[in-house]
Scaffold this motif. Structure first.
Motif, short mmCIF file in Angstrom:
data_model
loop_
_atom_site.label_atom_id
_atom_site.label_comp_id
_atom_site.label_asym_id
_atom_site.label_seq_id
_atom_site.Cartn_x
_atom_site.Cartn_y
_atom_site.Cartn_z
N ALA A 89 46.24 -14.24 -1.33
CA ALA A 89 45.35 -13.44 -1.12
C ALA A 89 44.71 -13.03 -2.70
O ALA A 89 43.32 -13.10 -2.88
CB ALA A 89 45.40 -12.22 -1.20
N ALA A 90 45.72 -13.53 -3.30
CA ALA A 90 44.87 -13.29 -4.76
C ALA A 90 43.87 -14.48 -5.46
O ALA A 90 43.05 -14.90 -5.77
CB ALA A 90 45.82 -13.89 -6.03
N MET A 91 44.25 -15.94 -4.68
CA MET A 91 43.73 -17.43 -4.97
C MET A 91 42.12 -16.97 -3.68
O MET A 91 41.57 -17.39 -4.23
CB MET A 91 44.18 -18.60 -3.77
N VAL A 92 41.16 -16.27 -2.55
CA VAL A 92 40.65 -16.25 -1.90
C VAL A 92 39.86 -15.23 -2.37
O VAL A 92 39.02 -14.81 -1.62
CB VAL A 92 41.50 -16.13 -0.73
N LEU A 93 40.65 -14.26 -3.16
CA LEU A 93 39.12 -13.49 -3.35
C LEU A 93 37.95 -13.41 -4.08
O LEU A 93 37.23 -13.41 -3.61
CB LEU A 93 40.25 -12.16 -4.55
N GLN A 94 38.20 -14.52 -4.88
CA GLN A 94 36.81 -14.59 -6.11
C GLN A 94 36.48 -15.62 -4.94
O GLN A 94 34.94 -15.20 -4.70
CB GLN A 94 37.17 -14.97 -7.06
N PRO A 95 36.96 -16.89 -4.16
CA PRO A 95 36.13 -18.06 -3.68
C PRO A 95 35.28 -17.01 -2.58
O PRO A 95 34.71 -17.68 -2.37
CB PRO A 95 36.87 -19.00 -3.59
#
Length: 251
Positions: free
Chosen positions: A64-70
């Motif tokens: 979840a943390a990996m997709v939040l920004q991009p």
């Protein structure tokens, strides 16, 4: 329809990245769960679902943390800050859940209790079936399952019992006055052993324990036998009772 196609073209890379991340996290979670369960089965570490659940939660949190920004344009640090501000309210609302998780870790890490243990908790006796996020499941001899919150279990009196207690049956009886005790006990032990052949364990063997004596009523005693894994304790108890009832010196 045209708007949807335009939106998909503009965000196609985001959707692909999201789909790939979810797929990778799903596969990683499956592999991690299977591997962890296999390692726990081979080691001396207690095998409880709480460990597997925490690893799975960590994998999905990272994904979840990996997709939040991009994908969503949300800075993870913003969420961390928001959680810090609302952490007090959340912790107050989830204090029981947090207490159960922490207590579960304490029970497992300290080897206080683990699945398969035969325990007695506040008058309830059974086998520990599992330790989850919030509670411990204890299965009683009659098949009932007792759900105990970990925080309660951590503060309750707990007794770990010998595994033989799970199969031990006790049958009280009285020997008539004037009976030769030595011969009676020898005969009772032999007959009970023969009657329970195939039902009771031979090690430990059948035992008779003398309790009290009264001139008017005779000698009070009890017979202890240990059922095999394939034998129901009730079946063994009934067989022992029939064996005792056949003796003429039993009151």
């Amino acid at each position: 329809m045209e708007f949807l196609l335009t939106w998909l073209k503009r965000n196609d890379y985001k959707l692909i990245f999201l789909a790939v991340t979810v797929l990778v996290a799903f596969i990683a979670a499956k592999i991690a769960a299977k591997t962890l369960r296999r390692l726990l089965d081979r080691s001396n570490i207690p095998n409880a679902s709480i460990f597997v659940n925490l690893v799975l939660a960590a994998i999905w949190i990272i994904a979840a943390a990996m997709v939040l920004q991009p994908v969503f344009g949300i800075n993870p640090t913003t969420i961390v800050t928001a959680l810090g501000i609302g952490g007090l309210a959340i912790s107050l609302g989830l204090k029981d859940t947090i207490a159960n998780i922490v207590s579960g870790f304490g029970l497992m890490a300290g080897h206080v209790i683990q699945p398969g243990d035969y325990v007695s908790i506040s008058g309830v006796t059974g086998i520990v079936k599992d330790i989850t996020w919030r509670q411990t499941v204890v299965r009683e001899a009659n098949g009932n399952e007792l759900i105990i919150p970990n925080s309660v279990l951590n503060t309750s009196q707990l007794e770990r019992l010998d595994d033989l207690n799970t199969s031990c049956i006790t049958v009280p009886f009285t020997i008539k006055p004037g009976t030769d005790l030595s011969k009676a006990l020898e005969k009772l032990t032999q007959h009970a052993t023969d009657a329970t052949s195939g039902l009771a364990l031979r090690k430990p063997s059948i035992r008779i324990r003398l309790i009290s004596y009264a001139a008017a009523t005779g000698t009070s005693a009890e017979l202890l036998a240990f059922a095999k894994e394939t034998t129901s304790p009730d079946t063994l108890r009934n067989t022992v009772v029939k064996s005792l009832a056949a003796e003429e010196f039993i009151a």
